[in-house]
Design an enzyme around this catalytic site. Structure first.
Site, PDB file in Angstrom:
ATOM      1  N   ALA A 256       0.812  -1.064  -0.050  1.00  0.00           N
ATOM      2  CA  ALA A 256      -0.024  -0.006   0.169  1.00  0.00           C
ATOM      3  C   ALA A 256       0.822   1.229   0.031  1.00  0.00           C
ATOM      4  O   ALA A 256       1.883   1.387   0.773  1.00  0.00           O
ATOM      5  CB  ALA A 256      -0.746  -0.034   1.273  1.00  0.00           C
ATOM      6  N   CYS A 376      12.510   3.743   1.940  1.00  0.00           N
ATOM      7  CA  CYS A 376      12.851   5.128   1.647  1.00  0.00           C
ATOM      8  C   CYS A 376      13.524   5.635   2.952  1.00  0.00           C
ATOM      9  O   CYS A 376      13.058   6.804   3.314  1.00  0.00           O
ATOM     10  CB  CYS A 376      11.487   5.729   1.500  1.00  0.00           C
ATOM     11  SG  CYS A 376      10.169   5.809   2.740  1.00  0.00           S
TER      12      CYS A 376
HETATM   13  C1  LIG Z   1       6.970   1.991   2.423  1.00  0.00           C
HETATM   14  S1  LIG Z   1       5.167   1.372   2.422  1.00  0.00           S
HETATM   15  C2  LIG Z   1       5.070   0.730   0.957  1.00  0.00           C
HETATM   16  C3  LIG Z   1       4.780   1.800  -0.282  1.00  0.00           C
HETATM   17  C4  LIG Z   1       4.428   0.961  -1.510  1.00  0.00           C
HETATM   18  N1  LIG Z   1       5.289  -0.220  -1.705  1.00  0.00           N
HETATM   19  C5  LIG Z   1       4.192   1.978  -2.637  1.00  0.00           C
HETATM   20  O1  LIG Z   1       5.321   1.724  -3.376  1.00  0.00           O
HETATM   21  O2  LIG Z   1       3.089   2.280  -2.883  1.00  0.00           O
HETATM   22  C6  LIG Z   1       5.356   0.289   3.760  1.00  0.00           C
HETATM   23  C7  LIG Z   1       3.906  -0.664   3.776  1.00  0.00           C
HETATM   24  O3  LIG Z   1       4.220  -1.600   4.564  1.00  0.00           O
HETATM   25  C8  LIG Z   1       3.091  -1.991   5.398  1.00  0.00           C
HETATM   26  N2  LIG Z   1       3.287  -2.775   6.510  1.00  0.00           N
HETATM   27  C9  LIG Z   1       4.128  -2.520   7.558  1.00  0.00           C
HETATM   28  N3  LIG Z   1       4.363  -3.957   8.379  1.00  0.00           N
HETATM   29  C10 LIG Z   1       3.796  -4.594   7.559  1.00  0.00           C
HETATM   30  C11 LIG Z   1       4.005  -6.125   7.909  1.00  0.00           C
HETATM   31  N4  LIG Z   1       4.107  -6.621   9.008  1.00  0.00           N
HETATM   32  N5  LIG Z   1       3.301  -6.716   6.892  1.00  0.00           N
HETATM   33  C12 LIG Z   1       2.705  -6.210   5.485  1.00  0.00           C
HETATM   34  N6  LIG Z   1       2.788  -4.825   5.339  1.00  0.00           N
HETATM   35  C13 LIG Z   1       3.349  -4.116   6.271  1.00  0.00           C
HETATM   36  C14 LIG Z   1       2.553  -0.593   6.020  1.00  0.00           C
HETATM   37  O4  LIG Z   1       1.409  -0.547   6.052  1.00  0.00           O
HETATM   38  C15 LIG Z   1       2.975   0.338   4.676  1.00  0.00           C
HETATM   39  O5  LIG Z   1       1.791   0.200   3.729  1.00  0.00           O
END
Ligand SMILES: C[S@@+](CC[C@H](N)C(=O)[O-])C[C@H]1O[C@@H](n2cnc3c(N)ncnc32)[C@H](O)[C@@H]1O
Length: 432
Positions: A256, A376
């Site tokens: 997300a 990031c």
């Molecule tokens: C850096 S963002 C991702 C951005 C995305 N890849 C994009 O390009 O639009 C990191 C995401 O990791 C999710 N996240 C955090 N811990 C997680 C977990 N244990 N399992 C899956 N998702 C997780 C967060 O909700 C967040 O949406």
């Protein structure tokens, strides 16, 4: 309903700094009370205050006997809002002072009127007489970043830390990603020019387009039809580096809001399947919206990447993108509240979480498959040190070079590199 922009800005900054709320949650709530250009003005003040907070706090400290505490804290932020306008905006001094003083009535404390008036007038007088502060300022005030973060940067980037801090203070560029299923970057560039939107640069590796100044997405030709998306050029490197092939079974395990999921589908539409996981169900709505605008398909599942048993269907993946939860210290220019919301202790917890996700996800990768680790962040502990440790502990993990420097563990981009966000990538292949 309160319409005083300075009062709304003070409330917004108070919520972020004193109550630990994120600017992207708080600002829209206050903007909803305004119309048109006033929304933009409120945004400019809040972003500016969060960019220059230590310096502005230092300015008012000099002019007050004692700091405002408790219920008066919102007036502390109102003073800072006033000083920011006087120092950094084109508002005439007298208007900045009178509008900020008027905010004391809206904030329902007329007793503060005299204090706000006195401090701001003194500040204007001091500015006009160009009184120079002879004391040596700390790095935190000079660079407007928290001390713990400056120390970490000094260790990680002994020759570059000042440039990174300076770049973090700039307003971020707007980069576009052209949907390659619809047209080429060159064609879209011509469309922009026809619509009087000026292009500043293109990024040769990804075809990303940097605009000379940000525009409303609704003004971008074909935005609603899915011809183009807004995504920083650093984030656009993920699809190229993971390099999905026709027939691949692909996992994006922290997906997300779906920027990279969609980019991979745009560049390789003939993969067998794309599974997009995120732990936050509410954020997955954004993934679904982006897929639908771009007319793309993926299996979108709410799940914990560190605990695949709850969502994995048992099929190994050819390619995995792990865009890990991280400190966000590479995108401070886009989210200046990160400087104040992130604490040094958060970094250790994030490093552990990243380790756990890496370990779990690695077992879902086919022998011969590729995993791209991304953050990031600009902090080595989340990036090159994290990957060095993983390789040391997993003999079947082979690092594939991205840069031409043999000693590099992965590719670290910092925010002053070609005006891209700070990002990190490491490409790993699982040996048979
Ligand atoms: C850096 S963002 C991702 C951005 C995305 N890849 C994009 O390009 O639009 C990191 C995401 O990791 C999710 N996240 C955090 N811990 C997680 C977990 N244990 N399992 C899956 N998702 C997780 C967060 O909700 C967040 O949406």
């Amino acid at each position: 309903m309160s319409k005083n922009i300075r009062a709304l800005a003070a409330k917004c900054c108070y919520s972020v700094i004193d109550q630990g709320r994120s600017l992207s949650d708080e600002l829209p709530k206050q903007q909803d009370k305004l119309e048109g250009k006033d929304k933009g003005l409120l945004q400019e003040i809040c972003y500016g205050v969060l960019r220059y907070l230590p310096e502005l706090e230092n300015d008012i400290r000099q002019l007050m006997d004692k700091p405002l505490t408790g219920k008066q804290r919102v007036f502390h932020f109102l003073l800072i809002v006033g000083v920011y306008q006087i120092k950094y905006m084109r508002t005439p001094d007298h208007a900045a002072v009178s509008e900020t003083v008027a905010a004391t009535s809206v904030l329902k404390n007329r007793h503060m009127k005299a204090l706000v008036n006195g401090v701001l007038r003194n500040f204007v007088r001091q500015q006009n007489t160009e009184q120079q502060n002879s004391t040596t300022l700390s790095d935190a005030i000079t660079f407007n970043h928290p001390g713990w973060f400056i120390k970490k940067l000094q260790q990680g980037y002994p020759n570059q830390w000042q440039a990174i801090l300076t770049a973090n203070q700039l307003k971020p560029p707007m980069w576009l990603r052209v949907n390659q299923q619809v047209q080429t970057t060159e064609n879209y560039q011509a469309l922009l020019t026809n619509n009087e939107i000026t292009v500043k640069a293109t990024e040769p590796n990804s075809g990303a387009i940097e605009l000379s100044r940000p525009v409303d997405v609704q003004k971008l030709p074909g935005f609603n039809e899915g011809w183009v998306s807004v995504q920083d050029a650093a984030a656009q490197q993920a699809a190229r580096l993971l390099d999905c092939k026709p027939g691949d079974v692909v996992l994006d395990c922290c997906a997300a809001p779906g920027g990279k999921t969609c980019h991979m589908l745009e560049t390789t539409p003939d993969i067998t399947s794309m599974t997009a996981i995120d732990i936050e169900e509410t954020r997955l709505e954004r993934v679904r919206d982006n897929l639908s605008r771009l007319k793309l398909n993926a299996k979108v599942i709410a799940g914990d990447a560190a605990n695949p048993d709850s969502w994995w269907d048992g099929q190994l993946y050819d390619r995995i993108l792990l865009d890990a939860p991280c400190s966000g210290t590479g995108v401070i220019r886009r989210h200046p509240d990160i400087k104040w919301l992130r604490k040094s202790s958060d970094i250790d917890a994030l490093v552990v979480l990243q380790q756990q996700i890496l370990k779990s996800i690695w077992s879902l990768l086919k022998p011969g498959g590729t995993l791209l680790y991304a953050t990031c962040s600009v902090l080595p502990e989340e990036n090159s040190l994290q990957i060095a440790k993983f390789i040391e502990e997993n003999s079947n993990a082979q690092l594939i070079a991205i840069t031409d420097k043999v000693d590099d563990i992965g590719w670290q981009l910092v925010p002053d590199d070609r005006n891209m966000d700070g990002f990190y990538y490491a490409k790993l292949i699982k040996n048979q």
